[in-house]
Design a protein around this motif. Sequence first.
Motif, short mmCIF file in Angstrom:
data_model
loop_
_atom_site.label_atom_id
_atom_site.label_comp_id
_atom_site.label_asym_id
_atom_site.label_seq_id
_atom_site.Cartn_x
_atom_site.Cartn_y
_atom_site.Cartn_z
N SER A 306 -1.50 -7.69 11.96
CA SER A 306 -1.24 -6.34 12.50
C SER A 306 -1.21 -5.26 11.43
CB SER A 306 0.09 -6.35 13.27
OG SER A 306 1.10 -6.91 12.48
N ARG A 307 -1.06 -5.68 10.16
CA ARG A 307 -1.12 -4.70 9.07
C ARG A 307 -2.35 -5.03 8.21
NH1 ARG A 307 3.54 -4.78 5.43
NH2 ARG A 307 3.65 -7.01 5.86
N GLY A 360 2.79 5.97 16.97
CA GLY A 360 1.82 6.05 15.88
C GLY A 360 1.27 7.45 15.77
N ALA A 365 -0.04 8.99 12.10
CA ALA A 365 -1.17 8.10 11.79
C ALA A 365 -2.42 8.63 12.51
CB ALA A 365 -0.85 6.69 12.26
N PHE A 388 -5.32 2.36 14.14
CA PHE A 388 -4.77 3.52 13.44
C PHE A 388 -5.09 3.41 11.96
CE2 PHE A 388 -1.74 3.76 17.05
CZ PHE A 388 -1.77 5.13 17.30
N ASP A 389 -5.55 4.53 11.39
CA ASP A 389 -5.73 4.59 9.93
C ASP A 389 -4.65 5.52 9.35
OD1 ASP A 389 -6.75 4.14 7.43
OD2 ASP A 389 -8.52 5.41 7.67
N VAL A 391 -1.95 4.84 7.87
CA VAL A 391 -0.59 4.41 8.24
C VAL A 391 0.20 4.19 6.95
CG1 VAL A 391 0.77 2.61 9.40
CG2 VAL A 391 -1.45 3.29 10.34
N ILE A 397 4.92 1.86 13.61
CA ILE A 397 3.85 0.90 13.91
C ILE A 397 3.57 -0.05 12.74
CG2 ILE A 397 2.68 2.20 15.74
CD1 ILE A 397 0.65 3.12 13.59
N ALA A 398 4.04 0.32 11.54
CA ALA A 398 3.87 -0.59 10.40
C ALA A 398 5.06 -1.53 10.24
CB ALA A 398 3.70 0.22 9.11
N SER A 408 -2.66 -1.42 12.32
CA SER A 408 -2.26 -0.38 11.37
C SER A 408 -3.00 -0.58 10.06
CB SER A 408 -0.75 -0.46 11.10
OG SER A 408 -0.04 -0.22 12.29
N CYS A 409 -3.85 0.38 9.67
CA CYS A 409 -4.59 0.28 8.41
C CYS A 409 -3.83 1.06 7.34
CB CYS A 409 -5.99 0.86 8.55
SG CYS A 409 -6.98 -0.01 9.79
#
Length: 499
Positions: A306-307, A360, A365, A388-389, A391, A397-398, A408-409
């Motif tokens: 997720s991350r 987010g 984000a 999402f970028d 983040v 969300i992170a 989450s990027c």
Amino acid sequence: MSNKTKSYWEKMIPKLNFSSRAIIDGKQVNAASGQTFDCVSPIDGRVLTVVARCGSEDIERAVAASRRAFESGVWADQAPGERKKVLQRFARIIEAHADELALLETLDMGKPIEDSLNVDVAATVRCIDWNAEAIDKIYDEIAPTGKHELGLVTREPLGVIGAIVPWNFPMLMASWKLGPALATGNSVVLKPSEKSPLTAIRLAELALEAGLPVGVFNVVTGYGQEAGEPIAAHMDVDGLVFTGSTAVGKHLLSTAALSNMKRTFVECGGKSPNVVFPDAPDLDTAAEAAASAIFFNQGEVCTAGSRLLIHEDIRVDFVDAVVKAASQMHPSHPLEPGASMGAMVDNTQMDRVMNFIKSGSDEGASLRHGGEKANIEPNGCYIEPTVFDNVSSDMTIAKEEIFGPVLSCIGFKDEAEAVRIANDTPYGLAAAVWTSDLSRAHRVAGKIRAGSVWVNYYDGGDMTAPFGGFKQSGNGRDKSLHALDKYTELKATWINLAN
Ligand code: NAD
């Protein structure tokens, strides 16, 4: 892709026998209270059946049946080779019911039917087989003593095991407990999630067909507070094994401690980092894997990547490639061949995930893809794969386990920062690192605090390696021979040879 069409599966539905009662002492029983709850399919909101809503009285009956079966020795005292034969028969019967079980799983919790068949059923069969095969090949020990005494170090089954499992891989998570618990001679009271009870009930029926003695494997259906809690607090349950959220896992550890100190092992949540360095062997492959790592099973996976941690030198292009891969994973009707994503488990989970998506955007984000519900079936629970970028680690969300298709990027500048961000979480279930540099792969894998680390792929592994978490992802391990330790006590027996 399988050659079974949507209409093949739809024609099977009316023929399904939705077993919906608890299984106690070898019999299908209603809840003592007579209460039931609706079992709703997230595919289209239809009520599949009504299921027994068990409570304390039912748990009493199930634990008593388990205890009687255990004390009688009908299972526990069988030679390991005999238990092996029964469990192998159980695996064959599950295999023979693969379509039925896969369909029940998909209707109940919404995952693509091909995943139910090729992942859930296949891995369940493998797990039962593997534990069956293992159990008559494990030796006890003799302590290295002098000639005057003999020290025997043996393993004995705990007795009655309470197993409480979640809804994301209902049958598979149950089998990760059942396989080693039954192979080592215990009796089991299994409580599936109220969101996905159907395959657990069916498994218990099939186990009886395979010749597992009555009372050895009981299933109680119902809600956590009503049916789970009395298992955790029960004074005659010897072991508690749980897979689910960290919050409930912590609660169960304290309940177990405050009751009879039952041996308790909890497999809990995750927020796993997937770390990509510019020297990854193939960045396109890594991007596709990054999308699957989060969107497989609608993101309802404890090890979901997720991350996504991406080196700043490649971040912009890499996120573009992930977005492209995500756009090919739109949710579909779960009975459609080739569906890569299906329905979320229910409306509650869908709303929860949508709230995370909103947070987010609210916290700054950049939404790059998805972010909306998908309209696949009226009253269905579908969410688009969401990326999402930009983040940062302090965003909700992170930090939180979303348990949905939300990626989450997060950018990083160097290896030290990547490791710091990867470990900046209370969880420690899994991680991946993508690099061609062997030394870096070892270094980073060694520094990330997680129970499983994959190098240049995601979600690898099989029954041969232990699976579980560091930190607040839990304790103990499922799978492999290590899992057997959780279901047995070590005994030292000393014999005086001096006379
Ligand atoms: P959950 O914790 O809400 O529920 C899990 C089970 O516990 C259900 O059967 C539920 O009815 C029961 N339960 C809830 N409250 C209880 C209580 N007070 N007493 C006794 N039992 C209670 O989790 P979930 O939403 O079903 O599953 C999702 C979670 O499972 C995620 O956090 C995910 O990461 C985790 N999970 C972990 C692994 C792993 O191996 N580490 C694998 C799959 C899922």
